[in-house]
Design an enzyme around this catalytic site. Structure first.
Site, PDB file in Angstrom:
ATOM      1  N   ASP A  60      29.721 -19.410  53.049  1.00  0.00           N
ATOM      2  CA  ASP A  60      29.738 -17.960  53.214  1.00  0.00           C
ATOM      3  C   ASP A  60      30.014 -17.266  51.884  1.00  0.00           C
ATOM      4  O   ASP A  60      31.139 -17.274  51.386  1.00  0.00           O
ATOM      5  CB  ASP A  60      30.813 -17.570  54.244  1.00  0.00           C
ATOM      6  CG  ASP A  60      30.404 -17.969  55.653  1.00  0.00           C
ATOM      7  OD1 ASP A  60      29.310 -17.545  56.084  1.00  0.00           O
ATOM      8  OD2 ASP A  60      31.166 -18.700  56.315  1.00  0.00           O
ATOM      9  N   ASP A 200      25.931 -17.593  64.351  1.00  0.00           N
ATOM     10  CA  ASP A 200      27.091 -17.654  63.453  1.00  0.00           C
ATOM     11  C   ASP A 200      28.148 -16.668  63.915  1.00  0.00           C
ATOM     12  O   ASP A 200      27.899 -15.463  63.928  1.00  0.00           O
ATOM     13  CB  ASP A 200      26.617 -17.315  62.030  1.00  0.00           C
ATOM     14  CG  ASP A 200      27.727 -17.444  60.988  1.00  0.00           C
ATOM     15  OD1 ASP A 200      28.831 -17.917  61.316  1.00  0.00           O
ATOM     16  OD2 ASP A 200      27.447 -17.066  59.830  1.00  0.00           O
TER      17      ASP A 200
HETATM   18  C1  DX5 Z   1      31.466 -14.663  59.239  1.00  0.00           C
HETATM   19  C2  DX5 Z   1      30.840 -15.865  58.603  1.00  0.00           C
HETATM   20  C3  DX5 Z   1      30.947 -17.086  59.419  1.00  0.00           C
HETATM   21  C4  DX5 Z   1      32.347 -17.578  59.619  1.00  0.00           C
HETATM   22  C5  DX5 Z   1      32.381 -18.206  60.966  1.00  0.00           C
HETATM   23  O1  DX5 Z   1      31.243 -13.591  58.427  1.00  0.00           O
HETATM   24  O2  DX5 Z   1      29.470 -15.622  58.371  1.00  0.00           O
HETATM   25  O3  DX5 Z   1      30.114 -18.120  58.932  1.00  0.00           O
HETATM   26  O4  DX5 Z   1      32.748 -18.532  58.666  1.00  0.00           O
HETATM   27  O5  DX5 Z   1      33.681 -18.430  61.338  1.00  0.00           O
HETATM   28  P1  DX5 Z   1      34.080 -18.603  62.878  1.00  0.00           P
HETATM   29  O6  DX5 Z   1      33.298 -19.753  63.423  1.00  0.00           O
HETATM   30  O7  DX5 Z   1      35.555 -18.858  62.829  1.00  0.00           O
HETATM   31  O8  DX5 Z   1      33.738 -17.307  63.586  1.00  0.00           O
HETATM   32 ZN    ZN Z   2      28.279 -17.401  57.839  1.00  0.00          ZN
END
Ligand code: DX5
Ligand code: ZN
Length: 246
Positions: A60, A200
């Protein structure tokens, strides 16, 4: 940025081919997101995730502008690339991503995901990513209608449906993402499209089956893996639920 060597290229191709064959033979694949990992021991985290069975990793990249948080850029992605054998998806939550896609592609990442909301000329940016040897995926925020990506489906290799507002890990899954996945899956069936569907945000043992059943194949999971004491168990529980639902 230096170009990857041809040996790196062929290793990357083999890793991507392996992930694709797993997708086709077994069903959805979980991509752990590193956002909440221990950045003081990044290489160890990459190794732990790979030995836990991760077939790919999700990185990310946030710029503090398109999303409030600031994470890391090409220098850290390079360190992850050097440590990782599995394919990498770089999720660019940044303004004007066209200015930096070349840096990421030259590092040898396999998938570059750009947000449709950030693109002045989406076809051109997607074509540049492909031209630089990576898969071009398009992400869309919870508030962005599917109509924004539908005209671009022939120009991309995947769509990443955000099921939380991008910017932070550990948020709650937003169910309207399921309708978007189902609609995109239907369009793909009707048109014979070849793009992959990803999701995601907020993925957990409570939400993954619904996401997979709606069509998600590349399923990003951050907190559900990283906050678990046993990465292997977390990945395999999530993948079993996803595969059981397809
Ligand atoms: C959010 C990111 C995600 C995040 C997901 O902005 O794009 O990829 O790391 O984390 P979880 O699975 O905890 O929602
Ligand atoms: Zn992400």
């Amino acid at each position: 940025m230096t170009s990857p060597t041809s040996a790196t290229d062929s290793a990357a191709d083999a890793a991507l081919a392996r992930m694709t064959s797993i997708l086709e033979s077994h069903g959805p694949v979980v991509l752990p997101a590193l956002l909440l990992c221990d950045f003081g021991h990044l290489t160890r985290e990459v190794e732990r995730l790979e030995s836990a069975g991760a077939e790919a990793l999700h990185l990310d990249v946030m710029d503090g502008r398109f999303v409030p948080q600031l994470t890391y850029g090409p220098i850290v992605v390079r360190a992850i690339r050097e440590a990782a054998r599995v394919p990498l998806e770089v999720h660019l939550m940044i303004e004007q991503p066209e200015r930096s896609i070349e840096d990421y592609c030259r590092l040898g990442v396999e998938i570059v995901t750009v947000h449709v909301e950030t693109l002045a000329d989406p076809r051109r940016t997607l074509a540049s990513i492909r031209g630089l040897g990576a898969r071009a995926h398009l992400a869309l925020n919870p508030g962005t209608p599917v109509d924004r990506v539908e005209p671009l489906l022939d120009a991309c290799d995947g769509v990443l449906v955000m099921s939380v507002q991008p910017g932070h890990g550990g948020q709650r899954f937003e169910p309207p993402a399921l309708d978007k996945l189902a609609r995109l899956a239907a369009v793909r069936r009707e048109t014979g499209g070849r793009f992959r569907l990803g999701v995601d945000g907020g993925i957990s043992t409570d939400t993954i089956a619904a996401a997979a059943s709606a069509g998600a194949e590349l399923i990003v999971a951050g907190s559900a893996v990283i906050r678990s004491p046993d990465y292997a168990r977390a990945i395999s529980d999530l993948e079993s639920l996803a595969r059981g639902a397809t």
